[in-house]
Design an enzyme around this catalytic site. Sequence first.
Site, PDB file in Angstrom:
ATOM      1  N   ILE A   1       6.407   7.667  -1.303  1.00 39.27           N
ATOM      2  CA  ILE A   1       5.491   7.498  -0.182  1.00 39.27           C
ATOM      3  C   ILE A   1       4.329   6.635  -0.670  1.00 39.27           C
ATOM      4  O   ILE A   1       4.070   6.550  -1.873  1.00 39.27           O
ATOM      5  CB  ILE A   1       4.992   8.855   0.378  1.00 39.27           C
ATOM      6  CG1 ILE A   1       4.328   9.698  -0.711  1.00 39.27           C
ATOM      7  CG2 ILE A   1       6.117   9.626   1.027  1.00 39.27           C
ATOM      8  CD1 ILE A   1       3.797  11.037  -0.199  1.00 39.27           C
ATOM      9  N   ASP A   2       3.655   5.987   0.251  1.00 39.33           N
ATOM     10  CA  ASP A   2       2.591   5.056  -0.114  1.00 39.33           C
ATOM     11  C   ASP A   2       1.463   5.757  -0.864  1.00 39.33           C
ATOM     12  O   ASP A   2       1.235   6.964  -0.702  1.00 39.33           O
ATOM     13  CB  ASP A   2       2.020   4.385   1.139  1.00 39.33           C
ATOM     14  CG  ASP A   2       3.053   3.545   1.868  1.00 39.33           C
ATOM     15  OD1 ASP A   2       4.054   3.174   1.236  1.00 39.33           O
ATOM     16  OD2 ASP A   2       2.860   3.282   3.075  1.00 39.33           O
ATOM     17  N   LYS A   3       0.750   4.971  -1.642  1.00 34.76           N
ATOM     18  CA  LYS A   3      -0.351   5.503  -2.450  1.00 34.76           C
ATOM     19  C   LYS A   3      -1.386   6.226  -1.598  1.00 34.76           C
ATOM     20  O   LYS A   3      -1.865   7.307  -1.952  1.00 34.76           O
ATOM     21  CB  LYS A   3      -1.015   4.361  -3.226  1.00 34.76           C
ATOM     22  CG  LYS A   3      -2.214   4.783  -4.072  1.00 34.76           C
ATOM     23  CD  LYS A   3      -2.795   3.601  -4.825  1.00 34.76           C
ATOM     24  CE  LYS A   3      -4.019   4.020  -5.639  1.00 34.76           C
ATOM     25  NZ  LYS A   3      -4.594   2.872  -6.403  1.00 34.76           N
TER      26      LYS A   3
ATOM     27  N   THR B   1      -0.946   7.527   1.358  1.00 32.61           N
ATOM     28  CA  THR B   1      -0.351   8.568   2.202  1.00 32.61           C
ATOM     29  C   THR B   1      -0.301   9.877   1.429  1.00 32.61           C
ATOM     30  O   THR B   1       0.113   9.903   0.271  1.00 32.61           O
ATOM     31  CB  THR B   1       1.076   8.175   2.634  1.00 32.61           C
ATOM     32  OG1 THR B   1       1.027   6.926   3.330  1.00 32.61           O
ATOM     33  CG2 THR B   1       1.678   9.228   3.548  1.00 32.61           C
TER      34      THR B   1
ATOM     35  N   ARG C   1       3.529   2.468   9.399  1.00 28.29           N
ATOM     36  CA  ARG C   1       2.282   1.721   9.554  1.00 28.29           C
ATOM     37  C   ARG C   1       2.525   0.421  10.321  1.00 28.29           C
ATOM     38  O   ARG C   1       1.756   0.044  11.221  1.00 28.29           O
ATOM     39  CB  ARG C   1       1.683   1.442   8.172  1.00 28.29           C
ATOM     40  CG  ARG C   1       1.328   2.714   7.421  1.00 28.29           C
ATOM     41  CD  ARG C   1       1.145   2.486   5.922  1.00 28.29           C
ATOM     42  NE  ARG C   1      -0.003   1.610   5.647  1.00 28.29           N
ATOM     43  CZ  ARG C   1      -0.363   1.250   4.415  1.00 28.29           C
ATOM     44  NH1 ARG C   1       0.330   1.681   3.364  1.00 28.29           N
ATOM     45  NH2 ARG C   1      -1.404   0.455   4.249  1.00 28.29           N
TER      46      ARG C   1
END
Length: 456
Positions: A268-270, A272, A374
């Site tokens: 998962i994104d940094k 998030t 996003r």
Amino acid sequence: MSRRVKKPLAKRGPDGARGKPARAGLGAKTGKPGAGKAVAGKPGTGKPGGAKPPRDAKPLRAGGPSKSSRGEGAGRPPRSGDKPIRFGAGPARSSRAAGEGRPRVAQPAPVETRERPEPAKPDAPLPTKVETVTVTADENGMRVDRFLEARFPGLSFSHIQRIVRKGELRVNGKRADSKDRLEEGQSVRIPPLKLDTPKLPGHLSEAEQKTLQTLKAMTLFEDADVLVLNKPAGLAVQGGSGTTRHIDQMLEVLRDAKGQKPRLVHRIDKETAGCLLVAKTRFAATALTGSFRHRSARKIYWALVAGVPKPKQGRISTYLAKDESEEDSIMRVAKHGDDGASHAVTYYAVVETSGQKLAWVSLKPVTGRTHQLRAHMAHIGHAIVGDPKYFNIENWQLPGGLQNRLHLLARRIVIPHPRGGVIDVSAPLPPHMLQSWNLLGLEHDRFDPIEHAPEE
């Protein structure tokens, strides 16, 4: 003088005993109906309890034509050489009459096993020259990075990415990507490696002890195979340019006695927060990545977006492609057939609103593209609050009291457990999102309408 006359000896029966010829239906091979069956206690059996089965009799497998549903292969005709399998303490069922002979304890059919190659020992000498190794049957289908981790415990993620990026690692003489999957028999050229010496349990430094405690505090679920972490916003999952602290590096403190480190199953994104799935064993890693590949894993995200999407429940389907620059990369909506374009599908539902300015939405990605949620929310005109890459609404002011940070949470993950059952874990709102929910009067324990969204 009388003369004694010898009577001819009776013919031997099928079991070798002398006696009267057996009658049809009592074991004699007459060809008439009933022949070949044995009745317990009759003469000519040779043993109390019944006659031996004919030499050409074939044992039945459990779950075969006999009245049994136990074991795999039910209904399959028996094959020559099959051995009956006995489950539990009762005698195995067979085609012989009840009470015939002594009950046999059958041995299970032999199962073919293959020795798994043990990974390199943590204290093995460091490779100082180029090596060429062959992919074994047990390593068939493994990703290049997982292959290196298994062969060389202690090899850091950043080092793997560096040698792959520079083309120092080659498969059958060609450059390879870390995500490429290997096939049995392929030749892998491995350059000299610099291994990080793995720490043994109980020999952690003070900093590593703190890292271990941090991971324990982040743990939402753990057993012998699986670990689910509540990743905080701002902490990267993997290393990159300028990133020194990340989840993959922190997992080094969880290496087992054989030097095996837990493996990331997805990312998962940094920025998030929320559920991050980690496999503690290679067995679990294979099963869990398979669930993601076959889309049997279900992920639900919560987000705070600008405006109120209409309709309040819908489906977003686009193609996404990556635009890269020297400073950054971003996902753009592309056309079918564009270079590097991949199909992406997201379901969304509005849970609650704060006037017409903000909405709490629940998101369910069907596919797993980079920055998918996003990019999709920005595409429909309702970008996620605090998104530094995709929030491009002009003249939009952040309401007072809300932090300008990405308001996206990996709220819940539901996935089959590798050993049966289901893993179903939810993460709480991170501090900055909880603050926003409280300021806006949103009830974070409300029913989530996208929970039963359709599958694609």
